[in-house]
Write a protein that holds these residues in place. Structure first.
Motif, PDB file in Angstrom:
ATOM      1  N   LEU A  12       0.827  -1.216   0.000  1.00  0.00           N
ATOM      2  CA  LEU A  12       0.000   0.000   0.000  1.00  0.00           C
ATOM      3  C   LEU A  12       0.861   1.266   0.000  1.00  0.00           C
ATOM      4  O   LEU A  12       0.491   2.267  -0.614  1.00  0.00           O
ATOM      5  CB  LEU A  12      -0.956  -0.014   1.211  1.00  0.00           C
ATOM      6  CG  LEU A  12      -2.043  -1.088   1.116  1.00  0.00           C
ATOM      7  CD1 LEU A  12      -2.815  -1.185   2.426  1.00  0.00           C
ATOM      8  CD2 LEU A  12      -3.002  -0.787  -0.039  1.00  0.00           C
ATOM      9  N   HIS A  13       1.998   1.210   0.661  1.00  0.00           N
ATOM     10  CA  HIS A  13       2.922   2.348   0.639  1.00  0.00           C
ATOM     11  C   HIS A  13       3.356   2.626  -0.807  1.00  0.00           C
ATOM     12  O   HIS A  13       3.342   3.778  -1.257  1.00  0.00           O
ATOM     13  CB  HIS A  13       4.138   2.023   1.517  1.00  0.00           C
ATOM     14  CG  HIS A  13       5.213   3.063   1.508  1.00  0.00           C
ATOM     15  ND1 HIS A  13       5.282   4.078   2.437  1.00  0.00           N
ATOM     16  CD2 HIS A  13       6.265   3.256   0.666  1.00  0.00           C
ATOM     17  CE1 HIS A  13       6.331   4.843   2.173  1.00  0.00           C
ATOM     18  NE2 HIS A  13       6.951   4.369   1.100  1.00  0.00           N
ATOM     19  N   GLU A  14       3.702   1.579  -1.540  1.00  0.00           N
ATOM     20  CA  GLU A  14       4.150   1.766  -2.928  1.00  0.00           C
ATOM     21  C   GLU A  14       2.989   2.251  -3.799  1.00  0.00           C
ATOM     22  O   GLU A  14       3.180   3.105  -4.661  1.00  0.00           O
ATOM     23  CB  GLU A  14       4.755   0.470  -3.491  1.00  0.00           C
ATOM     24  CG  GLU A  14       5.970  -0.067  -2.721  1.00  0.00           C
ATOM     25  CD  GLU A  14       7.084   0.952  -2.500  1.00  0.00           C
ATOM     26  OE1 GLU A  14       7.226   1.870  -3.327  1.00  0.00           O
ATOM     27  OE2 GLU A  14       7.807   0.837  -1.486  1.00  0.00           O
ATOM     28  N   GLY A  18       0.614   4.072  -2.780  1.00  0.00           N
ATOM     29  CA  GLY A  18       0.467   5.477  -2.397  1.00  0.00           C
ATOM     30  C   GLY A  18       1.349   6.362  -3.266  1.00  0.00           C
ATOM     31  O   GLY A  18       0.920   7.421  -3.737  1.00  0.00           O
ATOM     32  N   HIS A  19       2.577   5.894  -3.536  1.00  0.00           N
ATOM     33  CA  HIS A  19       3.490   6.667  -4.394  1.00  0.00           C
ATOM     34  C   HIS A  19       2.928   6.826  -5.813  1.00  0.00           C
ATOM     35  O   HIS A  19       3.322   7.758  -6.521  1.00  0.00           O
ATOM     36  CB  HIS A  19       4.843   5.957  -4.511  1.00  0.00           C
ATOM     37  CG  HIS A  19       5.745   6.150  -3.324  1.00  0.00           C
ATOM     38  ND1 HIS A  19       6.066   7.389  -2.824  1.00  0.00           N
ATOM     39  CD2 HIS A  19       6.410   5.256  -2.544  1.00  0.00           C
ATOM     40  CE1 HIS A  19       6.893   7.242  -1.789  1.00  0.00           C
ATOM     41  NE2 HIS A  19       7.114   5.956  -1.591  1.00  0.00           N
ATOM     42  N   ALA A  20       2.075   5.920  -6.217  1.00  0.00           N
ATOM     43  CA  ALA A  20       1.505   6.008  -7.571  1.00  0.00           C
ATOM     44  C   ALA A  20       0.483   7.132  -7.692  1.00  0.00           C
ATOM     45  O   ALA A  20       0.037   7.462  -8.797  1.00  0.00           O
ATOM     46  CB  ALA A  20       0.868   4.669  -7.957  1.00  0.00           C
ATOM     47  N   ALA A  22       7.818  12.865  -1.607  1.00  0.00           N
ATOM     48  CA  ALA A  22       8.040  11.418  -1.582  1.00  0.00           C
ATOM     49  C   ALA A  22       7.431  10.797  -0.325  1.00  0.00           C
ATOM     50  O   ALA A  22       6.630   9.874  -0.394  1.00  0.00           O
ATOM     51  CB  ALA A  22       9.530  11.111  -1.673  1.00  0.00           C
ATOM     52  N   HIS A  23       7.821  11.330   0.820  1.00  0.00           N
ATOM     53  CA  HIS A  23       7.370  10.725   2.076  1.00  0.00           C
ATOM     54  C   HIS A  23       6.781  11.763   3.021  1.00  0.00           C
ATOM     55  O   HIS A  23       6.928  12.958   2.809  1.00  0.00           O
ATOM     56  CB  HIS A  23       8.535   9.973   2.736  1.00  0.00           C
ATOM     57  CG  HIS A  23       8.940   8.760   1.951  1.00  0.00           C
ATOM     58  ND1 HIS A  23      10.141   8.667   1.291  1.00  0.00           N
ATOM     59  CD2 HIS A  23       8.272   7.618   1.676  1.00  0.00           C
ATOM     60  CE1 HIS A  23      10.202   7.510   0.652  1.00  0.00           C
ATOM     61  NE2 HIS A  23       9.078   6.850   0.862  1.00  0.00           N
ATOM     62  N   SER A  24       6.112  11.258   4.057  1.00  0.00           N
ATOM     63  CA  SER A  24       5.416  12.141   4.996  1.00  0.00           C
ATOM     64  C   SER A  24       5.878  11.854   6.420  1.00  0.00           C
ATOM     65  O   SER A  24       6.550  10.862   6.669  1.00  0.00           O
ATOM     66  CB  SER A  24       3.914  11.901   4.906  1.00  0.00           C
ATOM     67  OG  SER A  24       3.508  12.054   3.564  1.00  0.00           O
TER      68      SER A  24
HETATM   69 ZN   LIG Z   1       8.406   5.181  -0.143  1.00  0.00          ZN
END
Ligand SMILES: [Zn+2]
Length: 237
Positions: free
Chosen positions: A153-155, A157-159, A165-167
């Motif tokens: 799900l993290h990856e 999210g990047h889509a 990039a990150h939070s």
């Molecule tokens: Zn990441």
């Protein structure tokens, strides 16, 4: 030594706090649910080296899909299954292998599944190692090294998040590190922060064949990537 311990306690405390600042408690709110409509079905192309059975992958995708549907109204529909073989297990070679192998198929996201090698597992348990990755060209090719919902799900999210990039909180916090060797301590959240959710909703309708504007690119696919489509994965259940 005492100072190191204090630092660890503080770090763990901060991680717990950060993991909590998410949309988790808003999901039953009627406005929140309305914002998630209409639901977008993502067409998923599954590429596997045989590390997991199709049932395991289907079940895993179903669980991930449900978590994302509740937060942003996005679901994962596995459309096709293909075989893949990894010649080199570094991030960019694996992403390029996936891009080559999926050429000619129709899909939104391609997800390459594998499992840790013995050496990778050892490194990961000692100092940590990458668990999943996504390309920074299209943001549509994902490789995961284990069936871990947060990792995938993290990856994904990047889509849908391009401005950063990150939070500091929630699902898009940077991937965790190993605090103590061989002891899996995780404070990771599967829930987006409110700000990240807003950006996912904004980009929810993106067309995956188009290259998005991204704040910074690290894992860029080579332009010369040769097409080498993989055969379909016959049903093995
Ligand atoms: Zn990441």
């Amino acid at each position: 030594m005492k100072n190191t311990l204090r630092l660890h306690v503080l770090l763990v405390f901060l991680l717990i706090l950060s993991a909590c600042a998410t949309v988790k408690n808003q999901m039953n709110d009627s406005d929140f649910m309305a914002q998630n409509q209409p639901v977008r079905e993502l067409k998923i192309l599954v590429a596997s080296d045989g590390s997991h059975t199709r049932d395991q992958i289907d079940q895993f995708l179903q669980e991930c899909s449900e978590i994302f549907r509740e937060q942003v109204g996005i679901t994962f529909i596995p459309l096709k299954y293909i075989w893949i073989q990894w010649e080199n297990r570094d991030v960019i070679p694996m992403l390029e292998e996936l891009a080559r192998s999926t050429e000619g198929y129709e899909f939104d996201l391609a997800i390459g599944f594998t499992r840790w090698t013995t050496g990778e597992l050892l490194t990961r348990n000692l100092v940590g190692a990458w668990e999943g990755c996504i390309d920074d060209t299209y943001r549509r090719y994902i490789v995961v090294k284990h069936l871990d919902k947060r990792t995938l799900l993290h990856e994904v999210g990047h889509a849908f998040i391009f401005s950063h990039a990150h939070s500091n909180s929630g699902l898009m916090m940077p991937v965790s590190f190993q605090i103590v060797p061989f002891i899996p301590i995780k404070f990771e959240s599967i829930y987006l922060s409110s700000e990240d959710r807003i950006e996912v909703l904004k980009n929810k309708g993106r067309q995956f064949a188009q290259i998005p504007m991204i704040a910074s690119r690290e894992h860029v696919l080579a332009k010369t990537t040769r097409s080498r489509p993989s055969p379909l994965w016959p049903e093995i259940r």
